[in-house]
Design a protein around this motif. Structure first.
Motif, PDB file in Angstrom:
ATOM      1  N   MET A 202     -62.919 105.461 -39.842  1.00 27.56           N
ATOM      2  CA  MET A 202     -64.247 104.866 -39.712  1.00 27.56           C
ATOM      3  C   MET A 202     -64.638 104.199 -41.032  1.00 27.56           C
ATOM      4  O   MET A 202     -64.384 104.725 -42.113  1.00 27.56           O
ATOM      5  CB  MET A 202     -65.263 105.944 -39.344  1.00 27.56           C
ATOM      6  N   GLY A 203     -65.219 103.011 -40.933  1.00 30.00           N
ATOM      7  CA  GLY A 203     -65.593 102.259 -42.118  1.00 30.00           C
ATOM      8  C   GLY A 203     -64.537 101.276 -42.572  1.00 30.00           C
ATOM      9  O   GLY A 203     -64.743 100.535 -43.537  1.00 30.00           O
ATOM     10  N   THR A 204     -63.400 101.244 -41.883  1.00 33.25           N
ATOM     11  CA  THR A 204     -62.351 100.266 -42.173  1.00 33.25           C
ATOM     12  C   THR A 204     -62.169  99.358 -40.965  1.00 33.25           C
ATOM     13  O   THR A 204     -62.655  99.647 -39.872  1.00 33.25           O
ATOM     14  CB  THR A 204     -61.016 100.953 -42.492  1.00 33.25           C
ATOM     15  N   SER A 205     -61.450  98.274 -41.152  1.00 35.57           N
ATOM     16  CA  SER A 205     -61.174  97.357 -40.047  1.00 35.57           C
ATOM     17  C   SER A 205     -59.673  97.157 -39.913  1.00 35.57           C
ATOM     18  O   SER A 205     -58.911  97.404 -40.849  1.00 35.57           O
ATOM     19  CB  SER A 205     -61.873  96.009 -40.269  1.00 35.57           C
ATOM     20  N   VAL A 206     -59.249  96.715 -38.734  1.00 33.50           N
ATOM     21  CA  VAL A 206     -57.844  96.470 -38.435  1.00 33.50           C
ATOM     22  C   VAL A 206     -57.655  94.974 -38.258  1.00 33.50           C
ATOM     23  O   VAL A 206     -58.248  94.367 -37.364  1.00 33.50           O
ATOM     24  CB  VAL A 206     -57.407  97.232 -37.170  1.00 33.50           C
ATOM     25  N   GLY A 207     -56.823  94.360 -39.084  1.00 32.77           N
ATOM     26  CA  GLY A 207     -56.582  92.928 -38.999  1.00 32.77           C
ATOM     27  C   GLY A 207     -55.651  92.574 -37.862  1.00 32.77           C
ATOM     28  O   GLY A 207     -54.914  93.426 -37.342  1.00 32.77           O
ATOM     29  N   ILE A 208     -55.637  91.296 -37.500  1.00 32.71           N
ATOM     30  CA  ILE A 208     -54.807  90.883 -36.371  1.00 32.71           C
ATOM     31  C   ILE A 208     -53.322  91.098 -36.643  1.00 32.71           C
ATOM     32  O   ILE A 208     -52.556  91.363 -35.725  1.00 32.71           O
ATOM     33  CB  ILE A 208     -55.084  89.423 -35.960  1.00 32.71           C
ATOM     34  N   ALA A 209     -52.903  91.017 -37.897  1.00 34.61           N
ATOM     35  CA  ALA A 209     -51.498  91.246 -38.225  1.00 34.61           C
ATOM     36  C   ALA A 209     -51.104  92.709 -38.054  1.00 34.61           C
ATOM     37  O   ALA A 209     -49.911  93.031 -37.950  1.00 34.61           O
ATOM     38  CB  ALA A 209     -51.210  90.802 -39.654  1.00 34.61           C
ATOM     39  N   GLU A 210     -52.068  93.612 -37.997  1.00 36.50           N
ATOM     40  CA  GLU A 210     -51.797  95.047 -37.863  1.00 36.50           C
ATOM     41  C   GLU A 210     -51.735  95.509 -36.416  1.00 36.50           C
ATOM     42  O   GLU A 210     -51.520  96.699 -36.151  1.00 36.50           O
ATOM     43  CB  GLU A 210     -52.864  95.839 -38.617  1.00 36.50           C
ATOM     44  N   PHE A 211     -51.922  94.607 -35.482  1.00 36.08           N
ATOM     45  CA  PHE A 211     -51.915  94.947 -34.057  1.00 36.08           C
ATOM     46  C   PHE A 211     -50.696  95.771 -33.647  1.00 36.08           C
ATOM     47  O   PHE A 211     -50.844  96.833 -33.024  1.00 36.08           O
ATOM     48  CB  PHE A 211     -52.007  93.654 -33.238  1.00 36.08           C
ATOM     49  N   PRO A 212     -49.450  95.361 -33.992  1.00 35.30           N
ATOM     50  CA  PRO A 212     -48.304  96.148 -33.515  1.00 35.30           C
ATOM     51  C   PRO A 212     -48.165  97.501 -34.181  1.00 35.30           C
ATOM     52  O   PRO A 212     -47.384  98.346 -33.705  1.00 35.30           O
ATOM     53  CB  PRO A 212     -47.098  95.242 -33.848  1.00 35.30           C
ATOM     54  N   GLU A 213     -48.893  97.749 -35.263  1.00 39.77           N
ATOM     55  CA  GLU A 213     -48.842  99.059 -35.915  1.00 39.77           C
ATOM     56  C   GLU A 213     -49.773 100.064 -35.231  1.00 39.77           C
ATOM     57  O   GLU A 213     -49.641 101.273 -35.443  1.00 39.77           O
ATOM     58  CB  GLU A 213     -49.219  98.925 -37.386  1.00 39.77           C
ATOM     59  N   HIS A 214     -50.696  99.576 -34.438  1.00 41.13           N
ATOM     60  CA  HIS A 214     -51.684 100.450 -33.806  1.00 41.13           C
ATOM     61  C   HIS A 214     -51.546 100.526 -32.288  1.00 41.13           C
ATOM     62  O   HIS A 214     -51.886 101.556 -31.694  1.00 41.13           O
ATOM     63  CB  HIS A 214     -53.103  99.981 -34.152  1.00 41.13           C
ATOM     64  N   VAL A 215     -51.086  99.456 -31.649  1.00 38.93           N
ATOM     65  CA  VAL A 215     -51.033  99.414 -30.188  1.00 38.93           C
ATOM     66  C   VAL A 215     -49.628  99.741 -29.706  1.00 38.93           C
ATOM     67  O   VAL A 215     -48.645  99.100 -30.092  1.00 38.93           O
ATOM     68  CB  VAL A 215     -51.493  98.042 -29.661  1.00 38.93           C
ATOM     69  N   PHE A 216     -49.533 100.742 -28.867  1.00 37.30           N
ATOM     70  CA  PHE A 216     -48.252 101.238 -28.360  1.00 37.30           C
ATOM     71  C   PHE A 216     -47.687 100.369 -27.246  1.00 37.30           C
ATOM     72  O   PHE A 216     -46.505 100.050 -27.212  1.00 37.30           O
ATOM     73  CB  PHE A 216     -48.435 102.667 -27.850  1.00 37.30           C
ATOM     74  N   GLY A 217     -48.543 100.011 -26.287  1.00 38.72           N
ATOM     75  CA  GLY A 217     -48.050  99.281 -25.139  1.00 38.72           C
ATOM     76  C   GLY A 217     -49.180  98.828 -24.242  1.00 38.72           C
ATOM     77  O   GLY A 217     -50.358  98.896 -24.616  1.00 38.72           O
TER      78      GLY A 217
END
Length: 406
Positions: A202-217
């Motif tokens: 909380m308090g941070t953001s996820v950039g578009i380049a980080e999508f594959p590091e967070h989304v499984f499928g």
């Protein structure tokens, strides 16, 4: 047919291997399964038989433990599974079960649920239906950010679950006062759902380049909609009871790694994007093409009524993830977010009955009769495939639901 004798070109061959959760009886113990053709592999039991270090991740009643393990582990487990079903067949053969003999369950514990509104064709159709005299069928913010709303995770259900017709307040334009009763304008929304694995603080953001590091499928998703309840309640705060009664998802989650050959560029951007959403190559945040070439079919009572192309979606899943977190909102393992209704430019590519019938003006002609909105007993099924390696198709697990009276 033996489980390994998958016909050539089968969309659920070794190139796919989607994950689900199953039991051998309706009330039996649940465990992670991997689909191969028309069989499901007990992944935990196979891992134990092979002495694999991944057994603790796979011998689980939900996918959440695997989801939280992260991108490197996801890829390692996928490589191991591919080897198991292609090289170590004799060792794991006894751990396959025919799909027809198992019960499939909601594959992960849903944390939060967000739904977007990211198809320009859908948004323009809705604008033309409800604001026919507007100079622009899109709202002023639409080309600047992915619009979304928070749904209710507790009513996300697995494919095959009956959908009870919701009741609520509704008020037709000619009515003096609202009335209470069952929805008479029950609709579908053909969507794709994205499943978050790795959380964020909380308090941070996820950039578009980080999508594959967070989304499984991803999976197919039907966000059932009571249009009459929604129309009366949604001004000024947005969707509520007209959406929260049921959202159906497939029993199978296709890992992003299975969809490398389906990556495509999204439609050309017509408005300059702020840096945190910019995927055009004009800023340091630019990443590889964020679209997916998924070919969806929508069937009502077995009759195909629409074939929406996911490649036409204006906002990508990576941009949606960035928008969800840019204010510092945290991600949790098991978060689910829907793409929003998928519609293409042609009449036969619309992802909702609202559009297909133009708000009831042009009924669909089905073998069992005309339809403007759903009737009790109607069964809606979404299916899809994506291009895979060597021209083979990657199948997405279907999502189906039957309407029952409330």
């Amino acid at each position: 047919m033996p489980p390994f004798d998958v016909p050539e070109g089968d969309p659920f061959g070794p190139h796919n291997l989607p994950y689900g959760v199953f039991s051998l009886a309706a009330g039996g113990e649940r465990t992670v399964g991997v689909r191969l053709g028309d069989h499901v592999l007990d992944a935990g039991a196979a891992a134990r038989a092979l002495g694999s270090p991944y057994a603790p991740l796979l011998a689980q009643p939900t996918l959440n433990t695997l989801l939280s393990a992260g991108r490197t582990t996801w890829s390692d487990v996928r490589r191991a599974l591919t080897a198991w079903v292609t090289v170590h067949r004799e060792t794991i053969a006894e751990h396959f079960h025919p799909l027809s003999s198992v019960t499939l369950h909601l594959p992960f514990e849903v944390a939060d649920y967000v739904d977007f509104y990211s198809s320009e064709h859908h948004a323009r159709n809705v604008g033309r239906i409800f604001r026919p005299d507007a100079a622009d069928s899109l709202t002023p913010n639409w080309k600047h950010l992915p619009i979304g709303y928070h749904g209710r995770s507790g009513t996300v259900v697995v494919s095959g679950t009956d959908v009870v017709r919701p009741s609520g307040q509704r008020k037709a334009p000619g009515d003096a006062e609202p009335v209470f009763g069952p929805s008479i304008r029950l609709d579908i929304e053909a969507e794709v759902g994205f499943v978050v694995g790795v959380p964020s603080a909380m308090g941070t953001s996820v950039g578009i380049a980080e999508f594959p590091e967070h989304v499984f499928g991803l999976c197919l998703l039907n966000d059932w909609s009571a249009r009459d309840i929604q129309a009366w309640e949604y001004v000024p705060l947005g969707p509520f009871l007209g959406k929260s009664f049921a959202t159906s998802v497939s029993a199978w989650i296709t890992p992003l790694d299975a969809l490398d050959h389906a990556r495509v560029a999204p439609p050309q951007r017509t408005h300059a994007l702020l840096p945190y959403l910019d995927d055009t190559g004009s800023s340091a945040t630019a990443v590889e093409p964020g679209g997916y070439d998924l070919r969806i079919s929508v069937a009502v009572n077995g009759h195909v009524v629409s074939e929406p192309p996911f490649s036409t979606m204006y906002w990508t899943a990576a941009q949606q993830l960035a928008q969800m977190t840019v204010n510092g909102a945290s991600l949790r393992t098991g978060d689910l977010y829907g793409s929003g209704t998928v519609s293409g430019p042609e009449p036969g590519q619309r992802g909702s009955l609202l559009e297909l019938t133009w708000n009831g003006r042009d009924p669909l002609e089905l073998p069992e009769g005309k339809r403007t909105f759903l009737e009790d007993g109607d069964v809606v099924t979404l299916s899809a495939w994506a291009p895979g390696p060597g021209g083979v198709r990657v199948g997405l697990g279907e999502v189906s639901g039957r309407i029952v009276a409330g």
